[in-house]
Design a protein around this motif. Sequence first.
Motif, PDB file in Angstrom:
ATOM      1  N   GLU A 220      33.909  39.297  33.178  1.00 30.32           N
ATOM      2  CA  GLU A 220      34.873  38.225  33.455  1.00 30.32           C
ATOM      3  C   GLU A 220      36.038  38.717  34.323  1.00 30.32           C
ATOM      4  O   GLU A 220      36.859  37.920  34.783  1.00 30.32           O
ATOM      5  CB  GLU A 220      35.403  37.575  32.166  1.00 30.32           C
ATOM      6  CG  GLU A 220      36.044  38.507  31.189  1.00 30.32           C
ATOM      7  CD  GLU A 220      35.101  39.002  30.103  1.00 30.32           C
ATOM      8  OE1 GLU A 220      35.618  39.474  29.084  1.00 30.32           O
ATOM      9  OE2 GLU A 220      33.874  38.928  30.257  1.00 30.32           O
ATOM     10  N   ASN A 221      36.120  40.026  34.588  1.00 25.56           N
ATOM     11  CA  ASN A 221      37.160  40.560  35.469  1.00 25.56           C
ATOM     12  C   ASN A 221      36.737  40.606  36.937  1.00 25.56           C
ATOM     13  O   ASN A 221      37.438  41.173  37.765  1.00 25.56           O
ATOM     14  CB  ASN A 221      37.565  41.966  35.019  1.00 25.56           C
ATOM     15  CG  ASN A 221      38.430  41.937  33.788  1.00 25.56           C
ATOM     16  OD1 ASN A 221      38.919  40.891  33.385  1.00 25.56           O
ATOM     17  ND2 ASN A 221      38.611  43.084  33.184  1.00 25.56           N
TER      18      ASN A 221
ATOM     19  N   PHE B  87      38.907  42.069  40.036  1.00 23.98           N
ATOM     20  CA  PHE B  87      38.338  43.160  40.833  1.00 23.98           C
ATOM     21  C   PHE B  87      38.422  42.814  42.318  1.00 23.98           C
ATOM     22  O   PHE B  87      38.906  43.598  43.127  1.00 23.98           O
ATOM     23  CB  PHE B  87      36.883  43.350  40.386  1.00 23.98           C
ATOM     24  CG  PHE B  87      36.183  44.570  40.906  1.00 23.98           C
ATOM     25  CD1 PHE B  87      36.138  45.726  40.156  1.00 23.98           C
ATOM     26  CD2 PHE B  87      35.525  44.551  42.127  1.00 23.98           C
ATOM     27  CE1 PHE B  87      35.459  46.859  40.604  1.00 23.98           C
ATOM     28  CE2 PHE B  87      34.850  45.669  42.595  1.00 23.98           C
ATOM     29  CZ  PHE B  87      34.824  46.826  41.830  1.00 23.98           C
ATOM     30  N   GLU B  88      37.980  41.615  42.669  1.00 23.34           N
ATOM     31  CA  GLU B  88      37.995  41.169  44.062  1.00 23.34           C
ATOM     32  C   GLU B  88      39.416  40.997  44.592  1.00 23.34           C
ATOM     33  O   GLU B  88      39.709  41.342  45.737  1.00 23.34           O
ATOM     34  CB  GLU B  88      37.203  39.872  44.198  1.00 23.34           C
ATOM     35  CG  GLU B  88      35.718  40.088  43.979  1.00 23.34           C
ATOM     36  CD  GLU B  88      34.915  38.797  43.860  1.00 23.34           C
ATOM     37  OE1 GLU B  88      35.529  37.699  43.841  1.00 23.34           O
ATOM     38  OE2 GLU B  88      33.681  38.889  43.792  1.00 23.34           O
ATOM     39  N   GLU B  89      40.308  40.482  43.761  1.00 25.97           N
ATOM     40  CA  GLU B  89      41.710  40.300  44.173  1.00 25.97           C
ATOM     41  C   GLU B  89      42.364  41.640  44.485  1.00 25.97           C
ATOM     42  O   GLU B  89      43.117  41.762  45.448  1.00 25.97           O
ATOM     43  CB  GLU B  89      42.506  39.571  43.083  1.00 25.97           C
ATOM     44  CG  GLU B  89      42.310  38.078  43.063  1.00 25.97           C
ATOM     45  CD  GLU B  89      42.877  37.409  44.304  1.00 25.97           C
ATOM     46  OE1 GLU B  89      44.074  37.586  44.615  1.00 25.97           O
ATOM     47  OE2 GLU B  89      42.102  36.715  44.993  1.00 25.97           O
ATOM     48  N   ILE B  90      42.091  42.636  43.666  1.00 21.02           N
ATOM     49  CA  ILE B  90      42.663  43.964  43.904  1.00 21.02           C
ATOM     50  C   ILE B  90      42.189  44.492  45.251  1.00 21.02           C
ATOM     51  O   ILE B  90      42.989  44.963  46.070  1.00 21.02           O
ATOM     52  CB  ILE B  90      42.289  44.928  42.757  1.00 21.02           C
ATOM     53  CG1 ILE B  90      43.014  44.507  41.465  1.00 21.02           C
ATOM     54  CG2 ILE B  90      42.619  46.373  43.124  1.00 21.02           C
ATOM     55  CD1 ILE B  90      42.525  45.215  40.219  1.00 21.02           C
TER      56      ILE B  90
ATOM     57  N   MET C 223      37.997  53.245  36.401  1.00 23.96           N
ATOM     58  CA  MET C 223      37.086  52.452  35.599  1.00 23.96           C
ATOM     59  C   MET C 223      36.290  53.390  34.701  1.00 23.96           C
ATOM     60  O   MET C 223      36.082  54.546  35.034  1.00 23.96           O
ATOM     61  CB  MET C 223      36.169  51.648  36.504  1.00 23.96           C
ATOM     62  CG  MET C 223      36.936  50.612  37.315  1.00 23.96           C
ATOM     63  SD  MET C 223      35.899  49.540  38.312  1.00 23.96           S
ATOM     64  CE  MET C 223      34.754  48.914  37.129  1.00 23.96           C
ATOM     65  N   GLY C 224      35.833  52.866  33.606  1.00 24.30           N
ATOM     66  CA  GLY C 224      35.020  53.635  32.678  1.00 24.30           C
ATOM     67  C   GLY C 224      33.538  53.515  32.982  1.00 24.30           C
ATOM     68  O   GLY C 224      32.696  53.661  32.091  1.00 24.30           O
ATOM     69  N   CYS C 225      33.214  53.250  34.251  1.00 20.57           N
ATOM     70  CA  CYS C 225      31.828  53.103  34.695  1.00 20.57           C
ATOM     71  C   CYS C 225      31.811  53.309  36.205  1.00 20.57           C
ATOM     72  O   CYS C 225      32.844  53.588  36.812  1.00 20.57           O
ATOM     73  CB  CYS C 225      31.300  51.706  34.330  1.00 20.57           C
ATOM     74  SG  CYS C 225      32.305  50.341  34.948  1.00 20.57           S
ATOM     75  N   GLY C 226      30.634  53.178  36.797  1.00 17.38           N
ATOM     76  CA  GLY C 226      30.537  53.297  38.246  1.00 17.38           C
ATOM     77  C   GLY C 226      31.181  52.105  38.944  1.00 17.38           C
ATOM     78  O   GLY C 226      31.329  51.025  38.352  1.00 17.38           O
TER      79      GLY C 226
END
Length: 119
Positions: free
Chosen positions: A12-13, A17-20, A1-4
């Motif tokens: 909206e992702n 995120f949770e599915e992964i 990710m390009g952030c923490g």
Amino acid sequence: MGCGLDTVYPSENKYLFEEIINNNGAIVSEYTFGTKPLAQNFPQRNRIISGMSKGVVVVEAKEKSGTLITVDFALEQGKEVYVIPGNINSANSYGTNELIKQGAKVVTLPNEVIEDFTM
């Protein structure tokens, strides 16, 4: 990710995120908690993405785009670069068509990529 990892970007992702995570996948970031999704972070994120991949498939790329930065990382890492040709009148295809002229492998079907990695 390009952030923490404490920031879902874009928001909206959140479902993805949770599915992964719920399916034993991995969310990867070299940034600490609290790091915001700043523009300068994304090329570094793409370096990791290409590094973890067997190859890169480029669908669209403007003349100056983050996609082309990712391609440069992939080439430096010895990865394959595949390109889906685009409409010559589309600004979103300029980069892809240039990559073809530079020798990237043209693909039009998913099995053309899969076959390279199953041989």
